[in-house]
Design a protein around this motif. Sequence first.
Motif: not given
Ligand code: SF4
Length: 462
Positions: A161, A163, A165, A168, A170, A298
């Motif tokens: 990912c 992104q 956030c 997170c 991940v 987000r």
């Molecule tokens: S919550 Fe984690 S896995 Fe989901 S979009 Fe955000 S960074 Fe990516």
Amino acid sequence: MPSVFIKTYGCQMNERDSEAVAAQLVAKGYTLAKSEVTADVVLLNTCSVRDFAEQKAINKMENIVGAARNKKREQIVGFMGCMAQSRGKELLDRLPDVDLVLGTQKFHRAAEYLDELLAGRRSQIVDVAPEAKSEAAIREHLLNGSAKTSVSAFVSIMQGCNQHCTFCIVPATRGEERSRTIPDVVDECRELVSRGVKEITLLGQIVTSYGRRGMSPAQPEPAAATGEPRLASRSAFVQLLDAVHEIDGLARIRFTSPHPKGYGDDLVAAYARLPKLCETAHLPLQSGSDRILKLMHRGYTREKFVAIIEKLRQAKPGIGITTDIIVGFPGETEEDFEQTLSLCREVQFDNAYIFKYSPRRDTPAADMPDQVPQTIREERNERLLNLVNEIAARKYDEFIGRRVEILVEGPSKKNAARYTGRTRCNRIVLFDGSARHQGQLMEVKIERTGSFTLYGDPAILE
Ligand code: SF4
């Protein structure tokens, strides 16, 4: 050959990774043990999303290692997955009896490494290095004739990912986004359908970003790969849905997890256009407050989120909409939390998974000021849970008297006389069934509801 037991913590991606590792080991001749007590090899596939999940896996490993030592039993034990990736060798410093630490880009190496450990050629192995094309290595399935796995299957379409956030972990545990090609995914789906699968769930950390970046350099771009002209108006993910939809014999398509930002008009239109795409959408909201959404990084506002839900409900009336929400994010005031409550009242989710914020190391949110005390996180968790459960129960009650199509998965785990199936909008239905119903798409009439369950009668044509 040795027996193996794999225990999985965390999300559906982890379940899928464990299944693929088990299938690889079975193909090499391993048997599957029923518990860690009797297994020659025990692997814990770990989750890092919350501190609690990491502690649980570490405690479990301590118990396994301690029990084996007491019984003077030789056992190979290992950690795989997200915690293995984020902690690496540190896990061996804490638990020196652990033999294997396997990162998230190394699942396909499990058999090779276990062979070396079992043969005594190496005493400990830690491998958490990135590996090109590992996203395409999760493809074996264990369709061992059990009802559930032969009707419905998960297919991993991407890893990672981008992104970021702020809460997170991940992106650190799963790496950058890397997508498989459309032909590769379609081949796997086709094979599953030829083995009796009727429902496929496409899986990824952020499936709506599929194919946007990090396609394996040796692989063609999605549109070129299908031989179709590039469809500028459709994202790579929607092109993938189109391609999977073409598979004869496949009845249902689902996907998880998407990002609200990924619900462009092409994806919304796909719900109305593709009959096999089930009318269910899981849109992780995380917070109803714009201020907190911004701190979370987000990339959408409350207003945009609500607009997406409206578009989805217009395109597919009756669509089941679920969400994830975090309470007690750093800096969340009572007013911010009220915004989340009011959004839930406005949107009326069919179900919501609520998480108390858990600081994760090396994430920006862990170092943010105004961390919310645990007691307040718990109190907000309870208030929100009461609200979403009340809304969900009302929505379940609306099914009473209606006829719905279900895909029958098999006998219920709690009561073998009952069979269980899922509606297209992903609700569990129990009914008095028999083996002849297994794998069938059938109509049932909903008679009553229980806790997140519908009870139905097979509908008889009048
Ligand atoms: S919550 Fe984690 S896995 Fe989901 S979009 Fe955000 S960074 Fe990516």
